[in-house]
Write a protein that holds these residues in place. Structure first.
Motif, PDB file in Angstrom:
ATOM      1  N   PRO A  62       0.756  -1.321  -0.043  1.00 19.90           N
ATOM      2  CA  PRO A  62      -0.142   0.218   0.036  1.00 19.90           C
ATOM      3  C   PRO A  62       0.804   1.179  -0.080  1.00 19.90           C
ATOM      4  O   PRO A  62       2.322   1.328   0.011  1.00 19.90           O
ATOM      5  N   GLY A  63       0.238   2.407   0.111  1.00 18.86           N
ATOM      6  CA  GLY A  63       0.736   3.763   0.111  1.00 18.86           C
ATOM      7  C   GLY A  63       0.915   4.469  -1.119  1.00 18.86           C
ATOM      8  O   GLY A  63       1.320   4.143  -2.080  1.00 18.86           O
ATOM      9  N   ILE A  64      -0.337   5.503  -1.382  1.00 19.21           N
ATOM     10  CA  ILE A  64      -0.481   6.114  -2.523  1.00 19.21           C
ATOM     11  C   ILE A  64       0.339   7.367  -2.597  1.00 19.21           C
ATOM     12  O   ILE A  64       0.198   7.865  -3.819  1.00 19.21           O
ATOM     13  N   ASP A  65       1.317   7.543  -1.679  1.00 18.16           N
ATOM     14  CA  ASP A  65       2.355   8.646  -1.890  1.00 18.16           C
ATOM     15  C   ASP A  65       3.645   8.040  -1.725  1.00 18.16           C
ATOM     16  O   ASP A  65       3.913   7.231  -0.675  1.00 18.16           O
ATOM     17  N   LEU A  66       4.625   8.783  -2.228  1.00 18.44           N
ATOM     18  CA  LEU A  66       5.718   8.550  -1.839  1.00 18.44           C
ATOM     19  C   LEU A  66       6.750   9.475  -2.352  1.00 18.44           C
ATOM     20  O   LEU A  66       6.462  10.317  -3.403  1.00 18.44           O
ATOM     21  N   TYR A  83      15.697  13.335  -7.051  1.00 19.43           N
ATOM     22  CA  TYR A  83      14.499  12.929  -6.252  1.00 19.43           C
ATOM     23  C   TYR A  83      13.213  13.134  -7.022  1.00 19.43           C
ATOM     24  O   TYR A  83      13.098  14.142  -7.743  1.00 19.43           O
ATOM     25  N   VAL A  84      12.235  12.227  -6.753  1.00 17.36           N
ATOM     26  CA  VAL A  84      11.054  12.011  -7.339  1.00 17.36           C
ATOM     27  C   VAL A  84       9.944  11.876  -6.346  1.00 17.36           C
ATOM     28  O   VAL A  84      10.036  11.559  -5.187  1.00 17.36           O
ATOM     29  N   LEU A  85       8.671  12.549  -6.829  1.00 22.66           N
ATOM     30  CA  LEU A  85       7.459  12.412  -6.038  1.00 22.66           C
ATOM     31  C   LEU A  85       6.318  11.906  -6.659  1.00 22.66           C
ATOM     32  O   LEU A  85       6.358  11.854  -7.898  1.00 22.66           O
ATOM     33  N   LEU A  86       5.651  11.029  -6.187  1.00 26.09           N
ATOM     34  CA  LEU A  86       4.416  10.484  -6.766  1.00 26.09           C
ATOM     35  C   LEU A  86       3.084  10.710  -5.755  1.00 26.09           C
ATOM     36  O   LEU A  86       3.136  10.391  -4.643  1.00 26.09           O
ATOM     37  N   ASN A  87       2.177  11.118  -6.505  1.00 25.95           N
ATOM     38  CA  ASN A  87       0.752  11.038  -5.662  1.00 25.95           C
ATOM     39  C   ASN A  87      -0.354  10.314  -6.657  1.00 25.95           C
ATOM     40  O   ASN A  87      -0.805  10.563  -7.637  1.00 25.95           O
ATOM     41  N   GLU A 101      10.763  -0.055   1.142  1.00 24.36           N
ATOM     42  CA  GLU A 101      11.863   0.575   0.925  1.00 24.36           C
ATOM     43  C   GLU A 101      12.094   0.677  -0.598  1.00 24.36           C
ATOM     44  O   GLU A 101      13.230   1.414  -0.951  1.00 24.36           O
ATOM     45  N   ARG A 102      11.611  -0.268  -1.486  1.00 22.60           N
ATOM     46  CA  ARG A 102      11.857  -0.007  -2.737  1.00 22.60           C
ATOM     47  C   ARG A 102      10.404   0.184  -3.697  1.00 22.60           C
ATOM     48  O   ARG A 102       9.404  -0.473  -3.095  1.00 22.60           O
ATOM     49  N   ALA A 103      10.548   0.773  -4.675  1.00 25.41           N
ATOM     50  CA  ALA A 103       9.286   0.847  -5.670  1.00 25.41           C
ATOM     51  C   ALA A 103       9.831   0.846  -7.071  1.00 25.41           C
ATOM     52  O   ALA A 103      10.970   1.535  -7.510  1.00 25.41           O
ATOM     53  N   ARG A 104       8.896   0.379  -7.916  1.00 22.91           N
ATOM     54  CA  ARG A 104       9.200   0.113  -9.200  1.00 22.91           C
ATOM     55  C   ARG A 104       8.045   0.869  -9.993  1.00 22.91           C
ATOM     56  O   ARG A 104       6.988   0.383  -9.968  1.00 22.91           O
ATOM     57  N   LEU A 105       8.274   2.042 -10.705  1.00 25.93           N
ATOM     58  CA  LEU A 105       7.121   2.692 -11.256  1.00 25.93           C
ATOM     59  C   LEU A 105       7.271   3.480 -12.607  1.00 25.93           C
ATOM     60  O   LEU A 105       8.368   3.114 -13.192  1.00 25.93           O
ATOM     61  N   LYS A 106       6.049   3.735 -13.254  1.00 23.94           N
ATOM     62  CA  LYS A 106       6.155   4.216 -14.316  1.00 23.94           C
ATOM     63  C   LYS A 106       6.614   6.019 -14.319  1.00 23.94           C
ATOM     64  O   LYS A 106       6.133   6.517 -13.691  1.00 23.94           O
ATOM     65  N   SER A 107       7.422   6.260 -15.242  1.00 26.15           N
ATOM     66  CA  SER A 107       8.037   7.651 -15.148  1.00 26.15           C
ATOM     67  C   SER A 107       6.908   8.787 -15.352  1.00 26.15           C
ATOM     68  O   SER A 107       7.146   9.716 -14.809  1.00 26.15           O
ATOM     69  N   GLU A 108       5.734   8.387 -16.268  1.00 24.50           N
ATOM     70  CA  GLU A 108       4.823   9.487 -16.409  1.00 24.50           C
ATOM     71  C   GLU A 108       3.896   9.658 -15.338  1.00 24.50           C
ATOM     72  O   GLU A 108       2.974  10.669 -14.863  1.00 24.50           O
ATOM     73  N   TRP A 109       4.290   8.718 -14.194  1.00 23.94           N
ATOM     74  CA  TRP A 109       3.464   9.171 -12.975  1.00 23.94           C
ATOM     75  C   TRP A 109       4.191  10.029 -11.917  1.00 23.94           C
ATOM     76  O   TRP A 109       3.794  10.526 -11.058  1.00 23.94           O
ATOM     77  N   LEU A 110       5.460  10.116 -12.347  1.00 23.01           N
ATOM     78  CA  LEU A 110       6.396  11.003 -11.157  1.00 23.01           C
ATOM     79  C   LEU A 110       6.668  12.393 -11.787  1.00 23.01           C
ATOM     80  O   LEU A 110       6.489  12.787 -12.838  1.00 23.01           O
ATOM     81  N   LYS A 120      10.858  15.182   3.414  1.00 21.24           N
ATOM     82  CA  LYS A 120       9.728  14.931   4.508  1.00 21.24           C
ATOM     83  C   LYS A 120       8.696  15.817   4.142  1.00 21.24           C
ATOM     84  O   LYS A 120       7.640  15.516   4.500  1.00 21.24           O
ATOM     85  N   GLN A 121       8.958  17.197   3.985  1.00 23.15           N
ATOM     86  CA  GLN A 121       8.068  18.275   3.852  1.00 23.15           C
ATOM     87  C   GLN A 121       7.137  17.810   2.655  1.00 23.15           C
ATOM     88  O   GLN A 121       5.799  18.131   2.846  1.00 23.15           O
ATOM     89  N   ALA A 122       7.600  17.272   1.828  1.00 24.04           N
ATOM     90  CA  ALA A 122       6.692  16.926   0.499  1.00 24.04           C
ATOM     91  C   ALA A 122       5.751  16.008   0.817  1.00 24.04           C
ATOM     92  O   ALA A 122       4.509  15.780   0.495  1.00 24.04           O
ATOM     93  N   MET A 123       6.098  14.888   1.824  1.00 23.25           N
ATOM     94  CA  MET A 123       5.125  13.820   2.124  1.00 23.25           C
ATOM     95  C   MET A 123       4.307  14.508   3.296  1.00 23.25           C
ATOM     96  O   MET A 123       3.038  13.477   3.401  1.00 23.25           O
ATOM     97  N   ALA A 124       4.851  15.485   3.958  1.00 26.08           N
ATOM     98  CA  ALA A 124       3.810  16.030   5.131  1.00 26.08           C
ATOM     99  C   ALA A 124       2.608  16.673   4.358  1.00 26.08           C
ATOM    100  O   ALA A 124       1.320  16.373   4.870  1.00 26.08           O
ATOM    101  N   ILE A 125       2.945  17.213   3.154  1.00 28.08           N
ATOM    102  CA  ILE A 125       1.658  17.624   2.029  1.00 28.08           C
ATOM    103  C   ILE A 125       1.055  16.365   1.614  1.00 28.08           C
ATOM    104  O   ILE A 125      -0.254  16.044   1.695  1.00 28.08           O
ATOM    105  N   GLY A 126       1.728  15.656   0.647  1.00 26.80           N
ATOM    106  CA  GLY A 126       1.153  14.415   0.344  1.00 26.80           C
ATOM    107  C   GLY A 126       0.210  14.633  -0.657  1.00 26.80           C
ATOM    108  O   GLY A 126      -0.416  15.727  -0.783  1.00 26.80           O
ATOM    109  N   THR A 127      -0.924  13.505  -0.907  1.00 28.76           N
ATOM    110  CA  THR A 127      -1.947  13.444  -1.766  1.00 28.76           C
ATOM    111  C   THR A 127      -3.105  14.582  -0.847  1.00 28.76           C
ATOM    112  O   THR A 127      -3.820  15.168  -1.446  1.00 28.76           O
ATOM    113  N   ALA A 128      -2.993  14.636   0.516  1.00 31.07           N
ATOM    114  CA  ALA A 128      -4.120  15.254   1.238  1.00 31.07           C
ATOM    115  C   ALA A 128      -3.962  16.776   0.920  1.00 31.07           C
ATOM    116  O   ALA A 128      -4.657  17.419   0.598  1.00 31.07           O
TER     117      ALA A 128
END
Length: 327
Positions: A62-66, A83-87, A101-110, A120-128
């Motif tokens: 799980p985890g919709i943010d990283l 550094y990349v961000l995903l929501n 600790e690891r994720a494999r993702l599609k570049s168009e999502w980042l 840390k601040q970016a995740m404090a914001i996150g999807t919310a």
């Protein structure tokens, strides 16, 4: 192998546990990320506790943010060390997400981590916080200015509500916060709420039209609450709907929309186009002040995620929870 939270469903039932995960569990993607921080959103709590049909493939991280560092890339969009961000984008639902600790993702999502924020601040914001900003932008684009009157924010103690109050107050709006936790009034007032009301005043069945009060609203609750908000929104006002904590039903009528010209703006943060995401994060960079992070967020380690998800579902979590994957 790497550590993470894994949700499984088989003959033994539905369960979530922190464990070592084999890399073969990760789905296809053109960018591999070392996750530094993730979060726990309401949707994550539903998935982890099994109280909502969020996860559609198993096993699932799980985890919709990283946010994290690129470790390998098969695209020119990102290079190792970025550094990349995903929501959103179905991550944590149909594609393994951020609570590992690891994720494999599609570049168009980042998107690149905005320079204004630490990981840390970016995740404090996150999807919310990103959803709250999208909701504020919707009010602005529909002409809801501070001079028009009060803005209602429901689910005020949650992540979306907390950031919505802080953003709106910073922009000069008069904010009324609706909450079921009266003991948190001081927290909401510190964020910028001018008034705090009990959510029960909105949560019961109401009339198709009520006395006009709100110039606009940001609602993460749905059901009767959303119906009552629409019924009491001023002529030409806008209600941004972004959640369904009370329920996915909408027991309303067309009267607010055809007699008062009320706009109901649906806010989707999951599949939002790239340009909207970049606009929202740029606005957040312009508005958010450093002390907001201390007021709104707390951080935990991976081993505390399951108990925190249960507490969130019980309405015992305030603001945002950042998960430190390096702990």
């Amino acid at each position: 192998m790497f550590n993470g939270l894994l949700i499984e469903k088989d003959d033994q039932g539905y369960r979530a546990a922190v464990k070592e995960i084999d890399e073969s569990v990760l789905p296809d993607g053109d960018v591999s990320v070392k996750v530094i921080y993730s979060t726990i959103n309401y949707k994550d709590a539903l998935a982890i506790t099994g109280k909502g049909p969020v996860v559609r493939q198993f096993p699932m991280v799980p985890g919709i943010d990283l946010v994290g560092l690129v470790e390998a890339s098969d695209t020119d969009k990102f290079k190792v060390g970025d550094y990349v961000l995903l929501n959103g984008f179905g991550v944590g639902e149909v594609h393994c997400g951020g609570l590992a600790e690891r994720a494999r993702l599609k570049s168009e999502w980042l998107i690149p981590l905005p320079n204004a924020f630490t990981p840390k601040q970016a995740m404090a914001i996150g999807t919310a916080g990103y959803t709250a900003m999208l909701s504020v932008i919707a009010l602005e684009k529909n002409g809801v200015t501070p001079e028009k009157g009060e803005i209602l924010v429901t689910g005020a103690n949650g992540g979306v509500g907390s950031f919505a109050i802080a953003i709106l107050a910073k922009l000069g709006y008069q904010v009324v916060a609706s909450t079921g936790r009266a003991d948190q009034a001081a927290y909401l007032e510190k964020l910028g709420a001018a008034e705090v009301i009990d959510r029960n005043t909105l949560s019961e069945p109401g009339r198709p039209l009520a006395r006009e009060r709100w110039a606009g609203a940001i609602d993460s609750v749905g059901s009767h609450t959303l119906a009552n908000i629409c019924a009491s929104t001023k002529y030409g006002g806008t209600v941004a709907a972004c959640g369904l904590a009370q329920g996915m039903d909408f027991p309303s009528s067309v009267m607010p929309f055809i007699l008062r010209g009320v706009t109901l703006a649906g806010i989707d943060s999951v599949m939002r186009p790239l340009e909207d995401r970049l606009e929202a994060w740029q606005r957040l960079a312009e508005i958010i002040e450093p002390q907001m992070f201390d007021d709104i967020s707390a951080d935990i380690g991976l081993n505390e995620v399951i108990s925190t998800a249960e507490a969130l579902m019980a309405g015992q979590v305030r603001g945002r929870v950042v998960v430190d994957l390096t702990k």
